[in-house]
Motif scaffolding. Structure first.
Motif, PDB file in Angstrom:
ATOM      1  N   GLY A  19       1.004  -1.221  -0.128  1.00  0.00           N
ATOM      2  CA  GLY A  19      -0.031  -0.111   0.017  1.00  0.00           C
ATOM      3  C   GLY A  19       0.714   1.129   0.106  1.00  0.00           C
ATOM      4  N   GLN A  20       1.971   1.131   0.803  1.00  0.00           N
ATOM      5  CA  GLN A  20       2.758   2.444   0.822  1.00  0.00           C
ATOM      6  C   GLN A  20       3.408   2.682  -0.327  1.00  0.00           C
ATOM      7  N   GLN A  21       3.763   1.448  -1.267  1.00  0.00           N
ATOM      8  CA  GLN A  21       4.672   1.722  -2.638  1.00  0.00           C
ATOM      9  C   GLN A  21       3.518   2.250  -3.634  1.00  0.00           C
ATOM     10  N   GLN A  22       2.310   1.710  -3.467  1.00  0.00           N
ATOM     11  CA  GLN A  22       1.238   2.190  -4.348  1.00  0.00           C
ATOM     12  C   GLN A  22       0.934   3.819  -4.082  1.00  0.00           C
ATOM     13  N   ASN A  23       0.967   3.927  -2.909  1.00  0.00           N
ATOM     14  CA  ASN A  23       0.750   5.513  -2.394  1.00  0.00           C
ATOM     15  C   ASN A  23       2.152   6.303  -3.088  1.00  0.00           C
ATOM     16  N   ASP A  24       3.201   5.941  -2.999  1.00  0.00           N
ATOM     17  CA  ASP A  24       4.274   6.501  -3.442  1.00  0.00           C
ATOM     18  C   ASP A  24       4.241   6.780  -5.149  1.00  0.00           C
ATOM     19  N   ILE A  25       3.583   5.603  -5.900  1.00  0.00           N
ATOM     20  CA  ILE A  25       3.675   5.701  -7.187  1.00  0.00           C
ATOM     21  C   ILE A  25       2.698   6.737  -7.694  1.00  0.00           C
TER      22      ILE A  25
END
Length: 252
Positions: A19-25
């Motif tokens: 989820g954190q990686q998706q938000n960063d993207i």
């Protein structure tokens, strides 16, 4: 029990990281849209991150900047305020916030404050509660070190120095705890909101049939005093009070 805990960690930790990686993207995509001048898209993308509960100074700041570019005063000021709640002394946020406030129609001169009132306001807005708590812990640690060294010191000069050290540390620790308490109290007793209506008549009582006292416009910051049904009593920085419908303001 341990197996269950490890199993849950094994499931939820990867989901959190994903989820954190998706938000960063998405955040990178929003920044790219902003740099290209597509501010509606950047707002949409930043808002999608906000809905996940992943709040940050940068998120609120960029969201406020996007609304500012779209000439949307109320949401711009609202998100600058949200950014300042997380980072009260951020100079970049404060600078852009000043530009946004200049777009407001209402020019309200705040009531003058005395020295003690200004000092109190500065203290409770200097750091977040967590920061004051950590400072208190640091000073407690220094107190413990000085206290131990004081009783192990040989010369009277060293004992004087470390006595002053542990006394000063415990006083500073108590001060930090006091300011943390005042910060929490100030936050509870001072709730603010931003007017989102283009123009709204402020009433003398919580109903539309009461006397209309004055008019406010979008972007104006008001203090929330009390609530009656779908009405909110507000106070301006110049001391004026009145009532308006809840739907016309957004609480910070």
């Amino acid at each position: 029990m341990k197996k269950l805990i490890f199993s849950l960690l094994y499931v939820f930790i990867p989901l959190f990281v994903l989820g954190q990686q998706q938000n960063d993207i998405v955040f990178s995509q929003a920044n790219e849209a902003y740099n290209k001048g597509d501010y509606n898209k950047s707002v949409e993308l930043y808002k999608s991150i906000e809905k996940t509960g992943n709040a940050s100074v940068n998120l609120y700041f960029n969201l406020a900047n996007s609304y500012y570019k779209l000439q949307k005063i109320a949401p711009s000021i609202y998100y600058y305020e949200k950014a300042l709640q997380l980072a009260p002394g951020n100079k970049e946020v404060l600078a852009n916030y000043t530009f946004a406030k200049n777009m407001r129609i209402d020019k309200i001169d705040p009531l003058p404050k005395g020295f003690l009132s200004r000092l109190y306001t500065k203290l409770v807005s200097m750091f977040k509660v967590d920061t004051w708590a950590w400072l208190s812990v640091v000073f407690i640690f220094l107190f413990a070190v000085c206290f131990v060294v004081f009783y192990r010191a040989v010369s009277s000069q060293q004992r004087k120095v470390f006595f002053a050290g542990w006394t000063f540390s415990i006083v500073l620790s108590a001060f930090c705890v006091l300011v943390a308490f005042l910060t929490v109290t100030n936050k509870k007793n001072n709730r603010y909101a931003i007017i989102f209506a283009k123009e709204i008549k402020i009433q003398s009582e919580p109903n539309s049939r009461s006397e209309k006292l004055y008019t406010l416009h979008e972007g104006t910051k008001v203090k929330l005093l009390e609530a009656v049904d779908d009405w909110r009593k507000v106070k301006l920085s110049d001391g004026k009070v009145g009532w308006l419908p809840q739907k016309e303001v957004k609480a910070l």
